[in-house]
Write an enzyme that holds these catalytic residues in place. Structure first.
Site, PDB file in Angstrom:
ATOM      1  NE  ARG A   1     -43.690 -91.391 -38.319  1.00 59.43           N
ATOM      2  CZ  ARG A   1     -44.706 -91.825 -37.670  1.00 59.43           C
ATOM      3  NH1 ARG A   1     -45.566 -92.825 -38.124  1.00 59.43           N
ATOM      4  NH2 ARG A   1     -44.954 -91.144 -36.543  1.00 59.43           N
ATOM      5  CE  LYS A   2     -49.241 -92.984 -38.951  1.00 64.08           C
ATOM      6  NZ  LYS A   2     -49.890 -93.487 -37.801  1.00 64.08           N
TER       7      LYS A   2
ATOM      8  CB  THR B   1     -36.097 -80.102 -39.870  1.00 60.25           C
ATOM      9  OG1 THR B   1     -35.864 -80.345 -38.537  1.00 60.25           O
ATOM     10  CG2 THR B   1     -34.923 -79.190 -40.615  1.00 60.25           C
ATOM     11  CB  THR B   2     -39.107 -81.423 -43.608  1.00 59.47           C
ATOM     12  OG1 THR B   2     -38.059 -82.319 -43.706  1.00 59.47           O
ATOM     13  CG2 THR B   2     -39.240 -81.428 -45.562  1.00 59.47           C
ATOM     14  CD1 TRP B   3     -44.917 -77.338 -43.212  1.00 58.80           C
ATOM     15  CD2 TRP B   3     -45.232 -77.431 -40.823  1.00 58.80           C
ATOM     16  NE1 TRP B   3     -46.150 -76.702 -42.872  1.00 58.80           N
ATOM     17  CE2 TRP B   3     -46.267 -76.908 -41.687  1.00 58.80           C
ATOM     18  CE3 TRP B   3     -45.151 -77.601 -39.774  1.00 58.80           C
ATOM     19  CZ2 TRP B   3     -47.355 -76.245 -40.656  1.00 58.80           C
ATOM     20  CZ3 TRP B   3     -46.306 -77.142 -38.699  1.00 58.80           C
ATOM     21  CH2 TRP B   3     -47.329 -76.415 -39.337  1.00 58.80           C
TER      22      TRP B   3
ATOM     23  CG  HIS C   1     -30.790 -80.828 -36.747  1.00 57.29           C
ATOM     24  ND1 HIS C   1     -32.110 -80.386 -36.913  1.00 57.29           N
ATOM     25  CD2 HIS C   1     -30.813 -81.798 -37.766  1.00 57.29           C
ATOM     26  CE1 HIS C   1     -32.894 -81.141 -37.543  1.00 57.29           C
ATOM     27  NE2 HIS C   1     -32.087 -81.927 -38.274  1.00 57.29           N
TER      28      HIS C   1
END
Length: 304
Positions: A270-271, A45-47, A114
Site C-alpha cells: 500500500r504505502k 511481513t512482506t519486507w 504470525h
C-alpha cells in the site's frame, strides 16, 4: 475484556507437547537450523521476507552489483515475496502440490509466522531455532489493517472506528498486539542469540545498518569485500517498497494464499510509510491507544 484466538491449521506442531493446540493433519517438526520470521499482521511481513531471503540466499542468488548480477531471473524479481517464504500456519498449495508439506523443504528452511511466541511449539526453543521478530507502531498497524481488510474482504467493509476499537479491545486472530510483541520481546531479552527483535520504524530510518545486523544474526555476515562493493545497499534497493511494489507479479494478478480465497497480489503493498496514522487517527484515538500501550508495556523496557 474477552480476547479470542481462533484455532489455526498448524503446520509446525509438536503433537506430544501441545496436543490442545494442534489441528494440523500434517504436523512438521522443527529443525535446529530453521529460521522463523515472526510478525504481528501488517507489521512489515512482506519486507522482512524479502530482506531475509536476499540476505540468506546471496551465495546461490547473487545480488545485482555484487559481481555476478542478478538479472531478470532473480527470484524476488519473478516471485511474490509472500510466496518465497511460506507461513507455518497456512497450506502450501500456492507454492507446491496439494499434498506437499514443510518437511519436503530442504534445510536450512526460511519460514514465517504470525503466531504469538507463547503458542509456538516447545521444540522451537528446544531445537534452538532462530527467530527474527519485527514489530511496528500500533497506530500504523490500525491503519494498515483497516486498508487491508477492506481490500481483501470480498465486499465486506470495515469502518475505521471499528478497526480501531478491535485493536484496542485486543480482538484479533493472533491476540492483542501488546501481548504478541511482549512475548517475543521478553524472549529476545532472555536469549538474544536466539531472537532478534526489530522495529519497523527503526529499520525504515536505517535500513543499511539493520540489514547488516540481520545478516550477522542469521550467521551470514557481509564480508568487507561485499560492503565495499555496495552489496548491502543493493539488498536494500532490491527489497524496497518502491522496487517490489512496481514489479508485475506484485502489482497485478491474484493468488490463493489464505484459506483457499483468491487475493490480489497488490494487497500486500500500500504505502509502507511510517506515521501514516496521523492522517487517520483523531487526537482522542491517539491518546487512548498510546495510554493503553504504555500501560500494557509498563516495566518491560519495550517502547514504540
Amino acid at each position: 475484556m474477552v480476547v479470542t484466538i481462533r484455532p489455526l491449521p498448524w503446520l509446525l506442531a509438536d503433537a506430544t507437547a501441545h496436543d490442545e493446540r494442534v489441528t494440523a493433519a500434517r504436523p512438521v517438526q522443527p529443525r535446529h537450523d530453521d529460521i522463523l520470521l515472526a510478525t504481528y499482521p501488517k507489521c512489515g511481513t512482506t519486507w522482512l521476507k524479502a530482506l531475509s531471503f536476499a540476505v540468506t540466499n546471496r551465495s546461490r542468488h547473487p545480488i545485482a552489483g555484487a559481481g555476478a548480477g542478478a538479472g531478470d531471473h532473480y527470484p524476488l524479481l519473478t516471485t511474490h515475496p509472500q510466496d518465497i517464504v511460506p507461513f507455518i500456519e497456512l497450506p502450501l498449495r500456492h507454492l507446491h502440490p496439494l499434498d506437499a508439506d514443510l518437511d519436503a523443504l530442504p534445510s536450512p528452511r526460511l519460514l514465517c509466522t504470525h503466531v504469538p511466541h507463547q503458542l509456538l511449539p516447545r521444540r522451537v526453543d528446544e531445537m534452538g531455532c532462530r527467530i527474527v521478530y519485527m514489530c511496528r507502531e500500533p497506530k500504523d498497524v490500525v491503519v494498515s489493517t483497516w486498508h487491508y481488510i477492506n481490500k481483501v474482504g470480498n465486499g465486506f467493509f470495515l469502518h475505521f472506528d471499528q478497526a480501531f476499537d478491535q485493536l484496542v479491545d485486543g480482538f484479533s486472530l493472533y491476540g492483542p498486539i501488546w501481548d504478541h510483541c511482549l512475548g517475543y520481546w521478553k524472549k529476545a531479552m532472555e536469549e538474544p542469540e536466539k531472537v532478534l527483535f526489530l522495529k519497523y520504524d527503526d529499520m525504515m530510518a536505517d535500513p543499511v545498518g539493520h540489514v547488516k545486523k540481520l545478516a550477522e544474526f542469521l550467521r551470514v555476515p557481509f564480508t568487507d569485500e561485499e560492503i565495499g562493493a555496495g552489496v548491502v545497499e543493493e539488498v536494500v534497493r532490491l527489497c524496497s517498497f518502491e522496487k517490489l511494489s512496481r514489479l508485475p507479479m506484485n502489482s497485478s494478478g491474484v493468488a490463493d494464499r489464505i484459506g483457499g480465497r483468491p487475493m490480489e497480489n497488490s494487497a500486500y503493498f500500500r504505502k509502507g510509510e511510517v506515521g501514516d496514522w496521523k492522517n487517520h487517527l483523531t487526537e482522542e484515538m491517539t491518546n487512548k491507544l498510546d495510554a493503553i500501550i504504555e500501560e500494557k508495556l509498563k516495566g518491560s523496557g519495550l517502547t514504540f
